[in-house]
Design a protein around this motif. Structure first.
Motif, PDB file in Angstrom:
ATOM      1  N   ALA A  16      30.135  -5.522 -18.077  1.00  0.00           N
ATOM      2  CA  ALA A  16      30.573  -3.933 -18.765  1.00  0.00           C
ATOM      3  C   ALA A  16      29.506  -3.253 -19.062  1.00  0.00           C
ATOM      4  CB  ALA A  16      31.339  -4.760 -20.087  1.00  0.00           C
ATOM      5  N   MET A  17      28.382  -3.809 -19.368  1.00  0.00           N
ATOM      6  CA  MET A  17      27.236  -2.803 -19.698  1.00  0.00           C
ATOM      7  C   MET A  17      26.817  -2.055 -18.275  1.00  0.00           C
ATOM      8  SD  MET A  17      23.601  -3.815 -21.195  1.00  0.00           S
ATOM      9  CE  MET A  17      22.962  -4.848 -19.713  1.00  0.00           C
ATOM     10  N   ARG A  18      26.955  -2.660 -17.009  1.00  0.00           N
ATOM     11  CA  ARG A  18      26.660  -2.009 -15.818  1.00  0.00           C
ATOM     12  C   ARG A  18      27.870  -0.960 -15.546  1.00  0.00           C
ATOM     13  NH1 ARG A  18      25.259   1.013 -13.025  1.00  0.00           N
ATOM     14  NH2 ARG A  18      24.422   0.457 -10.760  1.00  0.00           N
ATOM     15  N   LEU A  19      28.834  -1.339 -15.680  1.00  0.00           N
ATOM     16  CA  LEU A  19      30.041  -0.371 -15.399  1.00  0.00           C
ATOM     17  C   LEU A  19      29.862   0.861 -16.524  1.00  0.00           C
ATOM     18  CD1 LEU A  19      32.892  -2.689 -15.306  1.00  0.00           C
ATOM     19  CD2 LEU A  19      32.219  -1.347 -13.378  1.00  0.00           C
ATOM     20  N   LEU A  20      29.591   0.787 -17.870  1.00  0.00           N
ATOM     21  CA  LEU A  20      29.357   1.851 -18.709  1.00  0.00           C
ATOM     22  C   LEU A  20      28.154   2.811 -18.185  1.00  0.00           C
ATOM     23  CD1 LEU A  20      30.443   0.015 -21.834  1.00  0.00           C
ATOM     24  CD2 LEU A  20      31.650   2.067 -20.846  1.00  0.00           C
ATOM     25  N   ALA A  36      18.807 -17.299  -4.332  1.00  0.00           N
ATOM     26  CA  ALA A  36      17.441 -17.095  -4.633  1.00  0.00           C
ATOM     27  C   ALA A  36      17.070 -15.800  -4.826  1.00  0.00           C
ATOM     28  CB  ALA A  36      16.745 -17.645  -3.364  1.00  0.00           C
ATOM     29  N   GLU A  37      17.687 -14.597  -4.088  1.00  0.00           N
ATOM     30  CA  GLU A  37      17.499 -13.466  -4.507  1.00  0.00           C
ATOM     31  C   GLU A  37      18.040 -12.917  -5.747  1.00  0.00           C
ATOM     32  OE1 GLU A  37      19.108  -9.070  -2.699  1.00  0.00           O
ATOM     33  OE2 GLU A  37      19.812 -10.971  -1.612  1.00  0.00           O
ATOM     34  N   LEU A  38      19.264 -13.305  -6.264  1.00  0.00           N
ATOM     35  CA  LEU A  38      19.714 -12.892  -7.445  1.00  0.00           C
ATOM     36  C   LEU A  38      18.837 -13.531  -8.719  1.00  0.00           C
ATOM     37  CD1 LEU A  38      23.471 -13.274  -7.154  1.00  0.00           C
ATOM     38  CD2 LEU A  38      22.072 -11.180  -7.111  1.00  0.00           C
ATOM     39  N   CYS A  39      18.353 -14.784  -8.376  1.00  0.00           N
ATOM     40  CA  CYS A  39      17.709 -15.530  -9.450  1.00  0.00           C
ATOM     41  C   CYS A  39      16.118 -14.481  -9.574  1.00  0.00           C
ATOM     42  CB  CYS A  39      17.158 -16.765  -9.103  1.00  0.00           C
ATOM     43  SG  CYS A  39      16.304 -17.612 -10.425  1.00  0.00           S
ATOM     44  N   ARG A  40      15.548 -14.261  -8.460  1.00  0.00           N
ATOM     45  CA  ARG A  40      14.301 -13.515  -8.530  1.00  0.00           C
ATOM     46  C   ARG A  40      14.367 -12.120  -9.078  1.00  0.00           C
ATOM     47  NH1 ARG A  40      13.244 -14.298  -3.804  1.00  0.00           N
ATOM     48  NH2 ARG A  40      13.820 -12.605  -2.879  1.00  0.00           N
ATOM     49  N   LYS A  41      15.534 -11.496  -8.812  1.00  0.00           N
ATOM     50  CA  LYS A  41      15.740 -10.250  -9.444  1.00  0.00           C
ATOM     51  C   LYS A  41      16.231 -10.128 -10.712  1.00  0.00           C
ATOM     52  CE  LYS A  41      17.493  -7.812  -5.273  1.00  0.00           C
ATOM     53  NZ  LYS A  41      18.790  -7.158  -4.569  1.00  0.00           N
ATOM     54  N   CYS A  51      35.252 -16.990 -10.550  1.00  0.00           N
ATOM     55  CA  CYS A  51      36.058 -18.373 -10.450  1.00  0.00           C
ATOM     56  C   CYS A  51      34.554 -19.304 -10.704  1.00  0.00           C
ATOM     57  CB  CYS A  51      36.673 -18.707  -9.413  1.00  0.00           C
ATOM     58  SG  CYS A  51      38.199 -17.874  -9.588  1.00  0.00           S
ATOM     59  N   ASN A  52      33.426 -18.970 -10.238  1.00  0.00           N
ATOM     60  CA  ASN A  52      32.273 -19.845 -10.170  1.00  0.00           C
ATOM     61  C   ASN A  52      30.906 -18.940 -10.055  1.00  0.00           C
ATOM     62  OD1 ASN A  52      31.471 -22.886 -10.476  1.00  0.00           O
ATOM     63  ND2 ASN A  52      30.108 -22.002  -8.678  1.00  0.00           N
ATOM     64  N   ALA A  53      30.467 -18.833 -11.087  1.00  0.00           N
ATOM     65  CA  ALA A  53      28.828 -18.329 -11.344  1.00  0.00           C
ATOM     66  C   ALA A  53      27.869 -19.250 -11.329  1.00  0.00           C
ATOM     67  CB  ALA A  53      28.845 -17.259 -12.352  1.00  0.00           C
ATOM     68  N   PRO A  54      27.321 -19.782 -10.244  1.00  0.00           N
ATOM     69  CA  PRO A  54      26.506 -21.051 -10.289  1.00  0.00           C
ATOM     70  C   PRO A  54      25.236 -20.517 -11.156  1.00  0.00           C
ATOM     71  CG  PRO A  54      26.115 -19.749  -8.185  1.00  0.00           C
ATOM     72  CD  PRO A  54      27.364 -19.065  -8.973  1.00  0.00           C
ATOM     73  N   SER A  55      24.590 -21.890 -11.548  1.00  0.00           N
ATOM     74  CA  SER A  55      23.344 -21.743 -12.083  1.00  0.00           C
ATOM     75  C   SER A  55      22.242 -21.411 -11.390  1.00  0.00           C
ATOM     76  CB  SER A  55      23.075 -23.380 -12.904  1.00  0.00           C
ATOM     77  OG  SER A  55      22.024 -23.258 -13.289  1.00  0.00           O
ATOM     78  N   PRO A  56      21.462 -20.462 -11.890  1.00  0.00           N
ATOM     79  CA  PRO A  56      21.177 -20.005 -13.195  1.00  0.00           C
ATOM     80  C   PRO A  56      21.767 -18.692 -13.410  1.00  0.00           C
ATOM     81  CG  PRO A  56      19.241 -19.621 -11.918  1.00  0.00           C
ATOM     82  CD  PRO A  56      20.261 -20.240 -11.074  1.00  0.00           C
ATOM     83  N   ALA A  57      22.937 -18.663 -14.009  1.00  0.00           N
ATOM     84  CA  ALA A  57      23.814 -17.462 -14.063  1.00  0.00           C
ATOM     85  C   ALA A  57      23.122 -16.675 -15.380  1.00  0.00           C
ATOM     86  CB  ALA A  57      25.440 -17.676 -14.349  1.00  0.00           C
ATOM     87  N   ALA A  58      22.706 -17.275 -16.325  1.00  0.00           N
ATOM     88  CA  ALA A  58      22.110 -16.564 -17.395  1.00  0.00           C
ATOM     89  C   ALA A  58      20.847 -15.850 -16.731  1.00  0.00           C
ATOM     90  CB  ALA A  58      21.684 -17.447 -18.469  1.00  0.00           C
ATOM     91  N   PRO A  71      21.766  -8.825 -12.193  1.00  0.00           N
ATOM     92  CA  PRO A  71      21.995  -8.407 -10.764  1.00  0.00           C
ATOM     93  C   PRO A  71      23.446  -8.996 -10.378  1.00  0.00           C
ATOM     94  CG  PRO A  71      20.153 -10.031 -10.822  1.00  0.00           C
ATOM     95  CD  PRO A  71      20.431  -9.760 -12.256  1.00  0.00           C
ATOM     96  N   ILE A  72      23.944 -10.189 -10.860  1.00  0.00           N
ATOM     97  CA  ILE A  72      25.151 -10.573 -10.763  1.00  0.00           C
ATOM     98  C   ILE A  72      26.321  -9.551 -11.054  1.00  0.00           C
ATOM     99  CG2 ILE A  72      27.129 -12.156 -11.395  1.00  0.00           C
ATOM    100  CD1 ILE A  72      24.901 -14.447 -11.786  1.00  0.00           C
ATOM    101  N   ALA A  73      25.931  -8.793 -12.095  1.00  0.00           N
ATOM    102  CA  ALA A  73      26.853  -7.781 -12.548  1.00  0.00           C
ATOM    103  C   ALA A  73      26.852  -6.652 -11.602  1.00  0.00           C
ATOM    104  CB  ALA A  73      26.318  -7.071 -13.916  1.00  0.00           C
ATOM    105  N   GLU A  74      25.656  -6.436 -11.024  1.00  0.00           N
ATOM    106  CA  GLU A  74      25.515  -5.217 -10.038  1.00  0.00           C
ATOM    107  C   GLU A  74      26.299  -5.659  -8.733  1.00  0.00           C
ATOM    108  OE1 GLU A  74      21.332  -4.812  -9.543  1.00  0.00           O
ATOM    109  OE2 GLU A  74      21.119  -3.700 -11.504  1.00  0.00           O
ATOM    110  N   MET A  75      26.355  -6.963  -8.401  1.00  0.00           N
ATOM    111  CA  MET A  75      27.133  -7.392  -7.207  1.00  0.00           C
ATOM    112  C   MET A  75      28.567  -7.244  -7.722  1.00  0.00           C
ATOM    113  SD  MET A  75      26.970 -11.014  -5.493  1.00  0.00           S
ATOM    114  CE  MET A  75      27.440 -11.965  -6.847  1.00  0.00           C
TER     115      MET A  75
END
Length: 397
Positions: A18-22, A64-69, A372-379, A384-388
Motif C-alpha cells: 500500500a505504501m509503495r503504491l501511494l 537472496a536478492e530480495l533479502c539483501r535489498k 499465496c506464499n511470501a517465503p521467510s524472511p518476508a518481514a 522490495p517484495i512490495a516493489e515486485m
C-alpha cells in the motif's frame, strides 16, 4: 466511489505494498482492509524481529536478492522513522564434524551472495561469546534486530499521511471480479476497486478461493514455540546465536535471539498447529484442522518429513528435549531458564504432491493479485517484495 486499489491484509507485506503504491502514484485512491483491530497482529507481530542478511539462500535466487535489498531498506526505513534497530550481528555455530562441513559450504554460498561473512575459530568464538560452545562459527556482521510491530505502525502512519484509507476490524466476506472492477464485501459494507491485492498470510488460500480462483495448494500452519530467558540472562549472548542449518530440513532450528527490548528468546521449534491463528498452547480450530487433514498433500509432507516431525513433536511435549537442542551450543542453560513466551505461526503453502513451497506463489487475474506464499524472511524483504508486487500490477494496466 471506486478506489484505484484495494489491499486486503494489514501485515507488513500488505502495508509495504500500500505504501509503495501511494508513493509511486501520488493522488491515487487506496483502501486497506484488515480483519483484526490492529496492524501486524499475526505473522508480522509474532516473528523474531531479526533483520536477516540472506546467507542461506541459493546464489542468484530471488530470495537472496530480495533479502539483501530488504535488509538495507528495512534499516533505512527504521532510521527515517525513528524506530530503534541494532546491527548486532549473527554467529552460526557448528558443534560437530558434519556441521563444520555444512559451515564450509555455507561460507562458499555467502561469498557467491556477496554477503560479508567471516570464519570464527573455536578460540575466537569463546572470546566473542564466553557462554557459547562450538567447533567454529560464521560471523555475519550485517544481521540486525528491530520491532516489526513498530515498523507496521510507522507504515500505517505513512499510508494515512499519503491519503490511504485503513479499515481495521473489517472481515472480508465476498470478492467478485467484474470486467471493470473488483467488488469487495464485508458485513454491512462494500467497496469497488480497479485493482485488488490480497496479502492475507495465514488466510491467503481461503481469500483466493473466496475470489473464485482455482488454487491447488493449502496453507498448513506450522507452530513455532519459543521460550524467554529470565532477565538475569539478558547478557548471556552479545550476538544472535544460530545453529548451522541442516539442508535436508525446511526450518532453521532452535536459536538464541536478542530482542530489541533487551530480552533474549530461545526457539523456535516447528510443529503442526491445530489453529491457524491460535497462539496459546492448547488452541484448537476444527475447521483449520479439517482443511489440511482432508488434503492429500499434507499427509505426503508428514511422511516425507516423519523423522524430524517426531523429533519436533517430542521436544514440544517434553521440555528437556527442547533444552537439549539449546544446550548443544549454550550448555549453561537449565530448565528453570525456559520461561513462557508467545508462539508464532508460519503460513506454509503445501502442494498436492506434498512439497513445501519455499518460493513466492501468486494467483492472478486481470484485476486481482493474490500473494499465496511470501517465503521467510518476508518481514526483512517486505519493502522490495512490495516493489515486485507493484511491478506485476503495472504490467496488467
Amino acid at each position: 466511489m471506486i478506489f484505484d486499489y484495494c489491499i486486503i491484509g494489514g501485515g507488513i507485506v500488505g502495508l509495504a505494498t500500500a505504501m509503495r503504491l501511494l508513493e509511486g502514484r501520488p493522488g491515487c485512491s487506496l483502501i486497506l482492509i484488515e480483519k483484526e483491530d490492529a496492524l501486524g497482529k499475526h505473522q508480522t507481530g509474532h516473528n523474531s524481529g531479526v533483520i536477516h542478511a540472506g546467507i542461506y539462500y541459493p546464489p542468484g535466487s530471488l530470495k537472496a536478492e530480495l533479502c539483501r535489498k530488504g535488509a538495507e531498506a528495512t534499516k533505512a526505513f527504521c532510521a527515517e522513522n525513528d524506530i530503534r534497530f541494532e546491527t548486532c550481528g549473527k554467529l552460526l555455530v557448528a558443534t560437530s564434524d558434519l556441521e563444520m562441513q555444512r559451515m564450509d559450504a555455507l561460507y562458499e554460498r555467502s561469498k557467491q551472495n556477496t554477503i560479508e561473512v567471516y570464519r570464527v575459530s573455536e578460540e575466537e568464538l569463546k572470546e566473542r561469546e564466553p557462554n557459547i560452545r562450538g567447533r567454529g562459527a560464521l560471523f555475519v556482521p550485517s544481521t540486525g534486530i528491530a520491532s516489526y510491530a513498530e515498523v507496521c505502525q510507522a507504515m500505517g502512519r505513512r499510508i494515512a499521511k499519503l491519503g490511504g484509507d485503513i479499515r481495521l476490524s473489517t472481515r472480508v466476506t465476498g470478492i467478485r471480479e467484474t470486467i471493470d472492477a473488483v467488488d469487495v464485501a464485508s458485513e454491512g459494507e462494500s467497496w469497488r476497486a480497479r485493482k485488488l491485492v490480497a496479502c492475507a498470510g495465514l488466510q491467503s488460500d481461503r481469500l483466493a478461493a473466496l475470489a473464485g480462483l482455482p488454487i491447488e495448494h493449502r496453507i498448513v500452519p506450522f507452530r513455532g514455540e519459543y521460550f524467554r530467558l529470565p532477565p538475569d540472562k539478558n547478557d548471556i549472548v552479545r550476538h544472535l546465536i544460530y545453529p548451522i542449518p541442516d539442508p535436508a530440513l525446511p526450518f532453521l532450528g532452535v536459536h538464541l535471539t536478542r530482542m530489541i527490548d533487551g530480552s533474549v528468546t530461545v526457539g523456535p521449534n516447528a510443529v503442526i498447529g491445530f489453529a491457524r491463528e491460535g497462539y496459546p498452547r492448547l488452541s484448537v480450530n476444527l475447521a483449520d484442522i479439517a482443511d489440511y487433514a482432508l488434503y492429500p498433500g499434507f499427509w505426503k509432507t508428514v511422511v516425507a518429513n516423519r523423522k524430524s516431525a517426531v523429533t519436533e513433536l517430542r521436544n514440544s511435549l517434553w521440555k528437556p528435549g527442547y533444552l537439549a537442542e539449546c544446550r548443544k551450543y549454550c550448555p549453561s542453560l537449565t530448565l528453570a531458564d525456559l520461561l513462557p513466551y508467545e508462539a508464532g505461526i508460519r503460513a506454509q503453502a503445501v502442494r498436492k504432491d506434498g512439497t513445501l513451497v519455499h518460493d513466492f506463489l501468486f494467483a492472478e487475474t486481470d484485476r486481482m493479485l493474490h500473494v499465496c506464499n511470501a517465503p521467510s524472511p518476508a518481514a526483512t524483504s517486505a519493502i522490495p517484495i512490495a516493489e515486485m508486487i507493484v511491478e506485476r500490477l503495472e504490467k496488467g494496466l
